[in-house]
Design a protein around this motif. Structure first.
Motif, mmCIF file in Angstrom:
data_model
loop_
_atom_site.group_PDB
_atom_site.id
_atom_site.type_symbol
_atom_site.label_atom_id
_atom_site.label_comp_id
_atom_site.label_asym_id
_atom_site.label_seq_id
_atom_site.Cartn_x
_atom_site.Cartn_y
_atom_site.Cartn_z
ATOM 1 N N LYS A 75 -19.904 -46.194 62.891
ATOM 2 C CA LYS A 75 -19.060 -46.375 61.714
ATOM 3 C C LYS A 75 -18.596 -45.024 61.190
ATOM 4 N N ARG A 76 -19.529 -44.114 61.046
ATOM 5 C CA ARG A 76 -19.205 -42.776 60.544
ATOM 6 C C ARG A 76 -18.213 -42.081 61.476
ATOM 7 N N LYS A 77 -18.471 -42.226 62.739
ATOM 8 C CA LYS A 77 -17.600 -41.611 63.735
ATOM 9 C C LYS A 77 -16.170 -42.124 63.602
ATOM 10 N N LEU A 78 -16.035 -43.427 63.468
ATOM 11 C CA LEU A 78 -14.714 -44.037 63.318
ATOM 12 C C LEU A 78 -14.000 -43.480 62.099
ATOM 13 N N LEU A 79 -14.728 -43.382 61.000
ATOM 14 C CA LEU A 79 -14.127 -42.875 59.765
ATOM 15 C C LEU A 79 -13.684 -41.432 59.947
ATOM 16 N N VAL A 80 -14.517 -40.652 60.579
ATOM 17 C CA VAL A 80 -14.171 -39.246 60.806
ATOM 18 C C VAL A 80 -12.910 -39.156 61.661
ATOM 19 N N GLU A 81 -12.867 -39.980 62.693
ATOM 20 C CA GLU A 81 -11.706 -39.997 63.588
ATOM 21 C C GLU A 81 -10.424 -40.351 62.835
ATOM 22 N N GLU A 82 -10.578 -41.182 61.807
ATOM 23 C CA GLU A 82 -9.410 -41.594 61.031
ATOM 24 C C GLU A 82 -9.016 -40.568 59.984
ATOM 25 N N GLY A 83 -9.854 -39.573 59.820
ATOM 26 C CA GLY A 83 -9.507 -38.503 58.876
ATOM 27 C C GLY A 83 -10.183 -38.598 57.527
ATOM 28 N N VAL A 84 -11.220 -39.409 57.428
ATOM 29 C CA VAL A 84 -11.935 -39.536 56.156
ATOM 30 C C VAL A 84 -12.795 -38.296 55.918
ATOM 31 N N SER A 85 -12.781 -37.779 54.717
ATOM 32 C CA SER A 85 -13.589 -36.603 54.388
ATOM 33 C C SER A 85 -15.053 -36.986 54.275
ATOM 34 N N PHE A 86 -15.898 -36.246 54.979
ATOM 35 C CA PHE A 86 -17.323 -36.543 54.935
ATOM 36 C C PHE A 86 -18.138 -35.402 54.350
ATOM 37 N N ASN A 87 -19.199 -35.803 53.680
ATOM 38 C CA ASN A 87 -20.130 -34.830 53.128
ATOM 39 C C ASN A 87 -21.471 -35.176 53.751
ATOM 40 N N VAL A 96 -11.247 -61.320 50.596
ATOM 41 C CA VAL A 96 -11.886 -60.060 50.964
ATOM 42 C C VAL A 96 -11.290 -59.513 52.256
ATOM 43 N N TYR A 97 -11.125 -60.363 53.216
ATOM 44 C CA TYR A 97 -10.542 -59.949 54.490
ATOM 45 C C TYR A 97 -9.146 -59.389 54.288
ATOM 46 N N GLU A 98 -8.385 -60.104 53.514
ATOM 47 C CA GLU A 98 -7.004 -59.684 53.276
ATOM 48 C C GLU A 98 -6.956 -58.301 52.633
ATOM 49 N N ILE A 99 -7.779 -58.120 51.622
ATOM 50 C CA ILE A 99 -7.820 -56.837 50.919
ATOM 51 C C ILE A 99 -8.312 -55.728 51.836
ATOM 52 N N ALA A 100 -9.376 -56.017 52.551
ATOM 53 C CA ALA A 100 -9.942 -55.021 53.460
ATOM 54 C C ALA A 100 -8.898 -54.597 54.481
ATOM 55 N N GLY A 101 -8.089 -55.550 54.909
ATOM 56 C CA GLY A 101 -7.054 -55.257 55.892
ATOM 57 C C GLY A 101 -5.977 -54.341 55.348
ATOM 58 N N LYS A 102 -5.895 -54.228 54.036
ATOM 59 C CA LYS A 102 -4.890 -53.373 53.402
ATOM 60 C C LYS A 102 -5.345 -51.932 53.266
ATOM 61 N N ILE A 103 -6.613 -51.699 53.523
ATOM 62 C CA ILE A 103 -7.126 -50.337 53.405
ATOM 63 C C ILE A 103 -6.485 -49.466 54.489
ATOM 64 N N PRO A 104 -5.791 -48.404 54.101
ATOM 65 C CA PRO A 104 -5.119 -47.540 55.065
ATOM 66 C C PRO A 104 -6.102 -46.669 55.842
ATOM 67 N N ALA A 105 -5.742 -46.300 57.052
ATOM 68 C CA ALA A 105 -6.610 -45.441 57.857
ATOM 69 C C ALA A 105 -6.806 -44.115 57.140
ATOM 70 N N GLY A 106 -7.990 -43.562 57.245
ATOM 71 C CA GLY A 106 -8.257 -42.289 56.588
ATOM 72 C C GLY A 106 -8.729 -42.480 55.154
ATOM 73 N N LYS A 107 -8.803 -43.722 54.714
ATOM 74 C CA LYS A 107 -9.280 -44.009 53.362
ATOM 75 C C LYS A 107 -10.396 -45.035 53.410
ATOM 76 N N VAL A 108 -11.224 -45.071 52.401
ATOM 77 C CA VAL A 108 -12.306 -46.050 52.353
ATOM 78 C C VAL A 108 -12.359 -46.709 50.980
ATOM 79 N N ALA A 109 -12.933 -47.898 50.931
ATOM 80 C CA ALA A 109 -13.074 -48.606 49.657
ATOM 81 C C ALA A 109 -14.530 -49.004 49.479
#
Length: 101
Positions: free
Chosen positions: A76-88, A9-22
């Motif tokens: 958490k939300r703030k971090l995601l926004v900073e990374e460019g994740v689209s929020f609704n 799980v850690y390994e996979i999570a570490g592969k998640i690119p910034a600006g994206k979520v899983a």
DNA sequence: AAACTGACTTCTC
DNA sequence: GGAGAAGCCAGTT
């Protein structure tokens, strides 16, 4: 305490690119157990090193933020926004920001 | 070894 | 579409 599943799980999570979520389910699936979303969440909870595992990029299947042991969902939300994740509002727009492996 | 818990997911009302 | 209940997985006690 690191276990095999936890390790994956850690390994996979570490592969998640910034600006994206899983989603937990997605990670679980990639980890080898499509139904182990809950177990994934447990590993994230046990993990307290976001530099090693970007657990803030892991959200629920509906795009809603859950948990987060470093300062709350607001952080958490703030971090995601900073990374460019689209929020609704308070939820992630999975249609746009969900990580495709 | 058994039972309980939890940062989930999905079905049904 | 929103709220409630059941099911599943791995870890912890």
């Amino acid at each position: 305490m690191k276990t095999n599943f936890n390790q994956k799980v850690y390994e996979i999570a570490g592969k998640i690119p910034a600006g994206k979520v899983a989603t937990y389910g997605q990670l679980a699936k990639l980890a080898g157990s499509p139904r182990a979303a809950r177990a994934v969440g447990m590993c994230m909870r046990n993990n307290t090193d976001r530099n090693l595992v970007p657990c803030h990029r892991v959200v629920a299947s509906n795009g809603e933020l859950t948990g987060y042991a470093f300062g709350g969902l607001n952080v958490k939300r703030k971090l995601l926004v900073e990374e460019g994740v689209s929020f609704n509002k308070e939820k992630v727009d999975l249609k746009v920001s969900q990580w495709k492996s």
